[in-house]
Design a protein around this motif. Sequence first.
Motif, PDB file in Angstrom:
ATOM      1  N   LEU A  18     -75.704  -2.332  15.488  1.00 36.81           N
ATOM      2  CA  LEU A  18     -75.806  -3.468  16.411  1.00 36.81           C
ATOM      3  C   LEU A  18     -76.150  -3.009  17.817  1.00 36.81           C
ATOM      4  O   LEU A  18     -76.986  -3.611  18.491  1.00 36.81           O
ATOM      5  CB  LEU A  18     -74.480  -4.234  16.480  1.00 36.81           C
ATOM      6  CG  LEU A  18     -74.146  -5.173  15.361  1.00 36.81           C
ATOM      7  CD1 LEU A  18     -72.768  -5.773  15.581  1.00 36.81           C
ATOM      8  CD2 LEU A  18     -75.170  -6.261  15.244  1.00 36.81           C
ATOM      9  N   SER A  19     -75.510  -1.944  18.244  1.00 41.97           N
ATOM     10  CA  SER A  19     -75.696  -1.438  19.591  1.00 41.97           C
ATOM     11  C   SER A  19     -77.152  -1.059  19.858  1.00 41.97           C
ATOM     12  O   SER A  19     -77.648  -1.226  20.966  1.00 41.97           O
ATOM     13  CB  SER A  19     -74.787  -0.228  19.814  1.00 41.97           C
ATOM     14  OG  SER A  19     -75.053   0.358  21.054  1.00 41.97           O
ATOM     15  N   HIS A  20     -77.819  -0.562  18.844  1.00 42.62           N
ATOM     16  CA  HIS A  20     -79.198  -0.108  19.030  1.00 42.62           C
ATOM     17  C   HIS A  20     -80.247  -1.129  18.600  1.00 42.62           C
ATOM     18  O   HIS A  20     -81.410  -1.027  18.984  1.00 42.62           O
ATOM     19  CB  HIS A  20     -79.399   1.221  18.305  1.00 42.62           C
ATOM     20  CG  HIS A  20     -78.665   2.331  18.984  1.00 42.62           C
ATOM     21  ND1 HIS A  20     -77.367   2.665  18.638  1.00 42.62           N
ATOM     22  CD2 HIS A  20     -79.009   3.126  20.007  1.00 42.62           C
ATOM     23  CE1 HIS A  20     -76.964   3.645  19.414  1.00 42.62           C
ATOM     24  NE2 HIS A  20     -77.934   3.948  20.259  1.00 42.62           N
ATOM     25  N   ASN A  21     -79.854  -2.116  17.801  1.00 40.52           N
ATOM     26  CA  ASN A  21     -80.804  -3.133  17.365  1.00 40.52           C
ATOM     27  C   ASN A  21     -80.059  -4.432  17.049  1.00 40.52           C
ATOM     28  O   ASN A  21     -79.824  -4.749  15.888  1.00 40.52           O
ATOM     29  CB  ASN A  21     -81.592  -2.646  16.146  1.00 40.52           C
ATOM     30  CG  ASN A  21     -82.758  -3.541  15.833  1.00 40.52           C
ATOM     31  OD1 ASN A  21     -82.933  -4.594  16.436  1.00 40.52           O
ATOM     32  ND2 ASN A  21     -83.563  -3.135  14.876  1.00 40.52           N
ATOM     33  N   PRO A  22     -79.695  -5.188  18.072  1.00 44.89           N
ATOM     34  CA  PRO A  22     -78.868  -6.384  17.857  1.00 44.89           C
ATOM     35  C   PRO A  22     -79.554  -7.496  17.062  1.00 44.89           C
ATOM     36  O   PRO A  22     -78.884  -8.371  16.537  1.00 44.89           O
ATOM     37  CB  PRO A  22     -78.526  -6.842  19.268  1.00 44.89           C
ATOM     38  CG  PRO A  22     -79.552  -6.234  20.132  1.00 44.89           C
ATOM     39  CD  PRO A  22     -79.980  -4.963  19.474  1.00 44.89           C
ATOM     40  N   ASN A  23     -80.867  -7.472  16.962  1.00 48.57           N
ATOM     41  CA  ASN A  23     -81.571  -8.513  16.221  1.00 48.57           C
ATOM     42  C   ASN A  23     -81.813  -8.132  14.769  1.00 48.57           C
ATOM     43  O   ASN A  23     -82.528  -8.822  14.055  1.00 48.57           O
ATOM     44  CB  ASN A  23     -82.892  -8.849  16.906  1.00 48.57           C
ATOM     45  CG  ASN A  23     -82.660  -9.426  18.282  1.00 48.57           C
ATOM     46  OD1 ASN A  23     -81.794 -10.263  18.471  1.00 48.57           O
ATOM     47  ND2 ASN A  23     -83.408  -8.951  19.253  1.00 48.57           N
TER      48      ASN A  23
END
Length: 101
Positions: free
Chosen positions: A47-52
């Motif tokens: 999530l931290s690196h790619n929340p979408n």
Amino acid sequence: MANGYKILWTNFALSELEKTIEYLQENWTDRELRNLASEIEETLSLLSHNPNLFQASEIKKEIRRVVVAKHNALYYRVKDNTIEIISFFSNRQSPKKRKLK
């Protein structure tokens, strides 16, 4: 962002996580609890690196949902450079009990 988004847990989400852990401590082995903790950490890192990366919730479009270890789901929203965890929902419960604000 190079370092990733900041992750903040709401008090409600922390309360749900605490209740889930209390329940699991009574019904799961220590190994299963460690595996769940690892899966939560891995999910938060993603999530931290790619929340979408994960799907939008069927309840509200601005809220996203990620399944953590088939029994639990994290609901979150992205605000600026922050990911706000709004719920750690146990999928063993009725979906009517979800509270997403």
